[in-house]
Enzyme design. Structure first.
Site, PDB file in Angstrom:
ATOM      1  N   HIS A 103      49.075  22.226  62.306  1.00  0.00           N
ATOM      2  CA  HIS A 103      49.077  21.522  63.589  1.00  0.00           C
ATOM      3  C   HIS A 103      47.702  20.935  63.858  1.00  0.00           C
ATOM      4  O   HIS A 103      46.688  21.607  63.697  1.00  0.00           O
ATOM      5  CB  HIS A 103      49.465  22.483  64.716  1.00  0.00           C
ATOM      6  CG  HIS A 103      49.828  21.759  65.966  1.00  0.00           C
ATOM      7  ND1 HIS A 103      51.133  21.428  66.277  1.00  0.00           N
ATOM      8  CD2 HIS A 103      49.061  21.258  66.957  1.00  0.00           C
ATOM      9  CE1 HIS A 103      51.142  20.764  67.425  1.00  0.00           C
ATOM     10  NE2 HIS A 103      49.900  20.650  67.861  1.00  0.00           N
ATOM     11  N   ASP A 148      55.808  24.402  78.101  1.00  0.00           N
ATOM     12  CA  ASP A 148      54.783  23.526  77.535  1.00  0.00           C
ATOM     13  C   ASP A 148      55.243  22.079  77.546  1.00  0.00           C
ATOM     14  O   ASP A 148      54.449  21.170  77.811  1.00  0.00           O
ATOM     15  CB  ASP A 148      54.434  23.940  76.102  1.00  0.00           C
ATOM     16  CG  ASP A 148      53.497  22.917  75.474  1.00  0.00           C
ATOM     17  OD1 ASP A 148      52.392  22.732  76.027  1.00  0.00           O
ATOM     18  OD2 ASP A 148      53.878  22.267  74.496  1.00  0.00           O
ATOM     19  N   ARG A 169      50.111  17.092  82.133  1.00  0.00           N
ATOM     20  CA  ARG A 169      48.661  17.047  81.868  1.00  0.00           C
ATOM     21  C   ARG A 169      48.249  15.664  81.368  1.00  0.00           C
ATOM     22  O   ARG A 169      47.163  15.178  81.685  1.00  0.00           O
ATOM     23  CB  ARG A 169      48.291  18.109  80.831  1.00  0.00           C
ATOM     24  CG  ARG A 169      48.336  19.521  81.399  1.00  0.00           C
ATOM     25  CD  ARG A 169      48.273  20.563  80.285  1.00  0.00           C
ATOM     26  NE  ARG A 169      47.186  20.305  79.376  1.00  0.00           N
ATOM     27  CZ  ARG A 169      47.282  20.455  78.049  1.00  0.00           C
ATOM     28  NH1 ARG A 169      48.392  20.866  77.485  1.00  0.00           N
ATOM     29  NH2 ARG A 169      46.248  20.199  77.291  1.00  0.00           N
ATOM     30  N   SER A 174      48.985  25.530  74.839  1.00  0.00           N
ATOM     31  CA  SER A 174      50.020  24.559  74.520  1.00  0.00           C
ATOM     32  C   SER A 174      50.377  24.608  73.033  1.00  0.00           C
ATOM     33  O   SER A 174      51.547  24.728  72.657  1.00  0.00           O
ATOM     34  CB  SER A 174      49.505  23.164  74.902  1.00  0.00           C
ATOM     35  OG  SER A 174      50.286  22.166  74.325  1.00  0.00           O
TER      36      SER A 174
HETATM   37  N1  URA Z   1      48.419  19.068  71.192  1.00  0.00           N
HETATM   38  C1  URA Z   1      49.258  19.916  71.845  1.00  0.00           C
HETATM   39  O1  URA Z   1      50.306  20.321  71.334  1.00  0.00           O
HETATM   40  N2  URA Z   1      48.903  20.309  73.070  1.00  0.00           N
HETATM   41  C2  URA Z   1      47.753  19.924  73.668  1.00  0.00           C
HETATM   42  O2  URA Z   1      47.495  20.352  74.761  1.00  0.00           O
HETATM   43  C3  URA Z   1      46.901  19.046  72.977  1.00  0.00           C
HETATM   44  C4  URA Z   1      47.246  18.646  71.737  1.00  0.00           C
END
Ligand code: URA
Length: 433
Positions: A82, A161, A168, A183
């Site tokens: 990720h 999330d 956000r 997140s």
């Molecule tokens: N990627 C995510 O999954 N969440 C974030 O808050 C920022 C980048």
């Protein structure tokens, strides 16, 4: 419990209790706390921060806000990768097939574009027919058969999330260490991989601009992952300029496919191999990073990783003719050149400005309901350290408008030209275990 009290407590810099954090996550997910109160809490967290314990509770509560995916029906040790988000970051399309090509299963849940950064799902949807919505059974069967599948954060995976991420994005509360850590890790925990490699970006195009902040974010996420039973490491990589030369959805698919077909785009190739090597070592496929790297390099050069990419695209309904003939990917009506009015060397490219310029063209979202245009984007002709002449083309805007003046001035502004050749940035800064 009243939400206004929770907001005031955090606004005053106090630590929230486990039950206050869980109350917020549960009630916001259920729709009983409105967006404006959630936004106020996000802003309070942005300014006042959260302790490691608060962040871990937030993460667990968000992971538990919906389904958790049981991937035990997948054969082998599942790894996920990720990125914390960058500009021109199409690395998943390189690492995923690379790792799959050595038989290690990659079951990836991805998100959409956020702020100035692009999203993996949006990019994949540039390919006609490609679908990211699938049942759990289809996802598992895809991974078992092809070793690689990318699914949207659909249905009920970390819904807290999903809502907060979108909120956000439009309330200026993205670049907060506990919020990003919570997140990302909530999705990773809910989506069931055994091991996780985090690509934590640092620099002008990253949410974390300094190495110190990026290290703190990386450490926070590695701690949460390991504490909650996932083998987690983080690679801190450079985002002081976009990755590769292409920014935008179809543009990035095209460039990733070219790298998989042997094009030597140095940063993409090296970072793709680096992350894939760590993923396969964590999965136990190789005894050492060096051995993994060597084999993966062969898989890239002999075309096996490209074949794994084709298989993955076609398994999810994507039109392979667009991959075999990249000119069939969506293309914008106009190609507008950005011309240099200076001579020298490219010293800086503000990656965030390039991301914003691409968003103005329609490649990203300014508000959560905006529609993406897959065809638009930016091709950078020059990267840091390149010599440039007055009158030369710095970049090309792929635009639906003949005169995209906002994007044009943003790209011009992003480039700083110096008389002396600058030192190149390191690509990989650190690996945090
Ligand atoms: N990627 C995510 O999954 N969440 C974030 O808050 C920022 C980048």
């Amino acid at each position: 419990m009243r939400m206004v009290d929770v907001i005031q407590k955090k606004r005053n810099g106090q630590k929230l209790t486990d039950s206050e954090i869980r109350f917020f996550v549960e009630e916001y997910t259920a729709g009983t706390i409105p967006d404006y109160q959630a936004a106020a809490l996000m802003m309070a967290i942005y300014f006042k921060g959260m302790s490691a314990d608060e962040t871990a509770v937030l993460t667990e509560a968000m992971a538990a806000s919906g389904d958790t995916i049981d991937l035990s029906a997948i054969e082998g040790h599942i790894v996920d990768k990720h990125s914390t988000g960058g500009v021109g970051d199409k690395i998943t399309f390189i690492t995923g097939p690379l790792v799959a090509s050595v038989g290690v299963p990659v079951a990836k849940m991805s998100g959409r574009g956020l702020g100035h950064t692009g999203g993996t799902l949006d990019k994949l949807e540039s390919i006609s027919g490609f679908h990211i919505e699938m049942s759990k059974e289809e996802f598992i069967s895809n991974v078992n058969k092809h070793k690689l599948s990318v699914a949207g954060q659909t249905g009920n995976l970390a819904p807290a999330d999903k809502k907060l991420y979108a909120l956000r994005d439009v309330t200026g509360t993205v670049d907060s260490i506990p919020l990003i850590a919570g997140s990302i890790m909530s999705k990773k925990l809910a989506s069931g991989a055994d091991s996780i490699v985090l690509d934590v970006k640092t620099g002008s195009g990253a949410f974390m601009k300094t190495l110190e902040e990026s290290k703190a974010l990386a450490q926070e996420m590695v701690n949460i992952g390991n504490k909650l039973g996932r083998n987690t490491i983080a690679v801190i990589s450079d985002m002081n300029q976009p990755l590769g030369y292409e920014v935008g959805n179809a543009n990035e698919i095209k460039e990733a496919a070219e790298v998989l077909q042997g094009k030597k785009v140095e940063d993409l190739r090296n970072l793709g191999l680096e992350l894939a090597a760590h993923m396969t070592v964590l999965a136990g496929a190789f005894p050492s990073y060096q051995e993994a790297y060597q084999v993966l390099e062969q898989k890239l050069d002999n075309g096996e990783a490209f074949q794994a990419f084709r298989t993955f695209i076609s398994a999810q309904g994507g039109d392979l003719s667009m991959i075999d003939d990249l000119s069939r990917l969506p293309a914008a009506a106009h190609h507008v050149e950005v011309i240099s009015d200076k001579e020298g060397f490219v010293a800086e490219i503000d990656a965030e400005s390039i991301g914003v310029a691409a968003m103005y063209l329609g490649a990203g979202r300014a508000t959560k309901d905006d529609k993406i245009n897959h065809a638009v984007g930016i091709t950078l002709n020059k990267k840091i350290g390149d010599a440039i002449k007055k009158g030369e083309t710095i970049a090309v805007l792929h635009s639906e408008q003949p005169n995209p003046s906002d994007s044009l001035s943003k790209v011009k502004e992003a480039y700083k030209v110096s008389e002396d050749k600058p030192n190149k940035h390191q690509l990989i800064y650190e690996v945090i275990k």
